[in-house]
Enzyme design. Structure first.
Site, PDB file in Angstrom:
ATOM      1  N   LYS A 220       5.159  -8.843  -5.065  1.00 38.90           N
ATOM      2  CA  LYS A 220       5.204 -10.111  -4.347  1.00 38.90           C
ATOM      3  C   LYS A 220       4.056 -10.197  -3.346  1.00 38.90           C
ATOM      4  O   LYS A 220       3.916  -9.353  -2.468  1.00 38.90           O
ATOM      5  CB  LYS A 220       6.537 -10.245  -3.609  1.00 38.90           C
ATOM      6  CG  LYS A 220       6.612 -11.408  -2.634  1.00 38.90           C
ATOM      7  CD  LYS A 220       6.537 -12.759  -3.337  1.00 38.90           C
ATOM      8  CE  LYS A 220       6.518 -13.909  -2.341  1.00 38.90           C
ATOM      9  NZ  LYS A 220       7.688 -13.965  -1.468  1.00 38.90           N
ATOM     10  N   HIS A 275       8.546 -21.418  -4.315  1.00 40.00           N
ATOM     11  CA  HIS A 275       8.683 -22.682  -3.571  1.00 40.00           C
ATOM     12  C   HIS A 275       7.399 -23.516  -3.682  1.00 40.00           C
ATOM     13  O   HIS A 275       6.693 -23.759  -2.699  1.00 40.00           O
ATOM     14  CB  HIS A 275       9.082 -22.473  -2.110  1.00 40.00           C
ATOM     15  CG  HIS A 275       8.526 -21.253  -1.455  1.00 40.00           C
ATOM     16  ND1 HIS A 275       7.189 -21.051  -1.263  1.00 40.00           N
ATOM     17  CD2 HIS A 275       9.148 -20.166  -0.948  1.00 40.00           C
ATOM     18  CE1 HIS A 275       7.002 -19.895  -0.662  1.00 40.00           C
ATOM     19  NE2 HIS A 275       8.178 -19.340  -0.472  1.00 40.00           N
ATOM     20  N   HIS A 323      10.365 -16.990  10.063  1.00 40.42           N
ATOM     21  CA  HIS A 323       9.004 -16.457  10.110  1.00 40.42           C
ATOM     22  C   HIS A 323       8.602 -15.965  11.498  1.00 40.42           C
ATOM     23  O   HIS A 323       7.425 -15.844  11.806  1.00 40.42           O
ATOM     24  CB  HIS A 323       8.024 -17.483   9.544  1.00 40.42           C
ATOM     25  CG  HIS A 323       8.187 -17.640   8.070  1.00 40.42           C
ATOM     26  ND1 HIS A 323       7.674 -16.740   7.162  1.00 40.42           N
ATOM     27  CD2 HIS A 323       8.876 -18.554   7.344  1.00 40.42           C
ATOM     28  CE1 HIS A 323       8.013 -17.109   5.936  1.00 40.42           C
ATOM     29  NE2 HIS A 323       8.750 -18.201   6.028  1.00 40.42           N
TER      30      HIS A 323
END
Length: 572
Positions: A220, A275, A323
């Site tokens: 990822k 996304h 975040h």
């Protein structure tokens, strides 16, 4: 033998709907029509007092060793990407062994599935049967997620993390082989298929190779670790060498380049774009453009699914928490606000309906609800039916079969294809792991009746255990016998790389679950591999207004004021 005619309604009450009958999905406007019935009329099998599956009647003398099924799900309405059909489904050795007509071949015609004394029965009459869902965007923040996902009908999960660390709150990456080993060792405790994604953010191969050999089934790339063109290029090159998928969360701030630079770094190589609308992160405001590329496998996360009157308001606070941002810092606030655009969220609805966005996922606890992947998929489908009418493929048919096949593929077969596990899971097909979910039509997509994992019932709604029958309230979703002891490891797998298996990972970690090597994740798959969701329109985003166009057509729709599959199902 005399034939007897009965009303369709009476037949449906006894054996479930048959060819030509229509069924509404939950409280949506989505209507499916049975395309085929595998039964022989008058020879249907059904379990119960005075029913067919008794010794010498629908039950034969054949042993399991001689070919009788371990379990038969009778008269179920299968809803899958390949069809909407009524059939009996056989399970043997934890795998789907047949889809057809069950019974006793000694006395019944057309039998393709043998019921014997060693066969158990799950009654599928009047029920819908689907493949277990596959959520390919998991932040492994807490182990309790897995039970919640399972109870919603998700039987496979792929993602990264180490628990509630700040790296995991924000990114779906498990960094390094030590953390990877601890996570995979923990997976023996859960009755679902699981896979780990390693951190893909590195400019040289060695750290990534180490993670692949340590158990990663994917890598990822996440902007919070620096998704630069160099990291993208390096990660894809290593993935090509080891046949694993790469997922990407691109650079929202456009610090290391714009979307065009990221596309250039892909060099035409296959990649799973998370996304893709951008509210979950990615080049602002135009990451959605990659949904039109032939080498990009695009998915959505579910907080923006579908676009409603509340979508924009809830996103800002979510983003600040996930975040690690500070609302008192102007730059952090600007970063958050750059990601929330009603124009691209509205376009996301339509791109799903066009089949340009191929997959649905959660982004669990990191701007996503892992128990709502299935619900929000069907809410999106319903919203599009209400706003856009029937799809061209359904025109004149008085049903929504194609739209339903398109949307169910988004959380079953397509993520399985993208991540190299479609030979094992992702659909109700012979030879695949029996990961199956049974639904009452009125509760379809919302609350399952029964969840089967590797041929064993692992979860179901259950009444008071002290009651005289299983149904008295309070009824709660509970783990069943398949979720305990060695049954949970025997009926599920860990997705990993071929290199990890060859290197003896199972022995090194001392795990009981079988390891399954992902395969065919690179150049031999592309957007065209995404079943019913392979559209590649030319997508453009106006940098001033954020308006989205596909092949020149403006993509816009109103936010939903009311959704199906919502409060009426969760009042208590």
């Amino acid at each position: 033998m005399m034939s007897v005619k009965i009303k369709r309604s009476v037949y449906a009450d006894m054996f479930g709907p048959t060819t030509g009958d229509k069924v509404r999905l939950a409280d949506t406007d989505l209507i499916i029509e049975v395309e085929k019935d595998f039964t022989v009329y008058g020879e249907e099998v059904k379990f119960g007092g005075g029913k067919v599956i008794r010794d010498g009647m629908g039950q034969s003398q054949v042993t399991n060793k001689q070919g009788a099924a371990d379990t038969v799900i009778t008269n179920a309405l299968i809803v899958d990407h390949w069809g909407i059909v009524k059939a009996d489904v056989a399970i043997k050795d934890g795998m789907i062994s047949a889809i057809g007509k069950a019974g006793n071949p000694d006395i019944q015609p057309g039998v393709t599935i043998i019921i014997g004394p060693g066969t158990d029965v799950i009654a599928g009459e009047g029920k819908i049967l689907t493949a277990g869902g596959f959520d390919s965007h998991i932040h492994f923040i807490c182990p309790q997620q897995i039970e919640h996902a399972l109870m919603s009908g998700v039987t496979s999960m792929l993602g990264g993390g180490t628990g509630p660390s700040h790296g995991t709150f924000a990114t779906t990456c498990t960094p390094g082989p030590w953390h990877m080993g601890r996570m995979i060792q923990s997976f023996d405790a859960f009755p679902v298929n699981l896979g780990i994604s390693g951190k893909g953010n590195a400019s040289r191969p060695a750290p990534l190779v180490e993670m692949i050999k340590g158990g990663a089934c994917a890598l990822k790339l996440h902007e919070d670790w620096g998704t630069t063109p160099a990291a993208i290029d390096n990660c894809l090159s290593v993935a090509d060498d080891y046949d694993i998928q790469v997922m990407i969360h691109t650079d929202t701030l456009n610090e290391s380049g714009f979307v065009e630079d990221t596309i250039k770094a892909f060099k035409g190589r296959t990649i799973h774009a998370f996304h893709t609308e951008g509210a979950g992160g990615g080049h602002a405001p135009d990451i959605i453009k990659v949904a039109g590329l032939k080498n990009v496998l695009p998915s959505s996360t579910n907080p923006t699914r579908p676009f409603t009157r509340n979508t924009i308001d809830e996103h800002l606070d979510m983003l600040m928490v996930c975040h690690h941002l500070d609302p008192s810092i102007a730059e952090d606030l600007a970063f958050a606000e750059s990601r929330i655009r009603k124009e691209t969220i509205a376009a996301e609805d339509i791109l799903h309906d066009l089949g340009a966005l191929s997959m649905m996922s959660s982004d669990s606890q990191a701007m996503g609800r892992l128990g709502e992947v299935i619900i929000r998929t069907w809410q999106t489908a319903d919203k599009m039916k209400k706003q856009r009418g029937s799809l061209p493929q359904d025109k004149g048919k008085d049903n929504d079969n194609f739209r339903v096949k398109r949307y169910i593929a988004k959380y079953t077969i397509n993520p399985a294809i993208a991540h190299g596990v479609s030979k094992l899971i992702g659909s109700v097909e012979k030879g695949k792991l029996a990961d199956l979910v049974l639904w009452s039509p009125a509760f379809f997509g919302v609350k399952p009746d029964c969840i089967v994992k590797g041929g064993t019932i692992v979860a179901a709604p259950m009444g008071d255990p002290n009651a005289s029958i299983p149904t008295p309230q309070p009824v709660h979703y509970q783990p069943m016998f398949g979720a305990f002891g060695k049954a949970r490891t025997a009926s599920s797998v860990v997705f990993t790389s071929k290199a990890a298996i060859t290197g003896g990972l199972a022995r090194k970690l001392g795990i009981e679950k079988k390891l399954y090597a992902v395969q065919n994740t690179r150049g031999r798959i592309s957007k065209k591999s995404m079943i019913h969701n392979d559209a590649t329109p030319n997508i453009e985003v106006d940098p001033e207004t954020y308006e989205v166009r596909a092949d020149g057509e403006l993509l816009t729709c109103a936010p939903a004021e009311v959704l199906p599959m919502a409060q009426r199902y969760f009042m208590y």
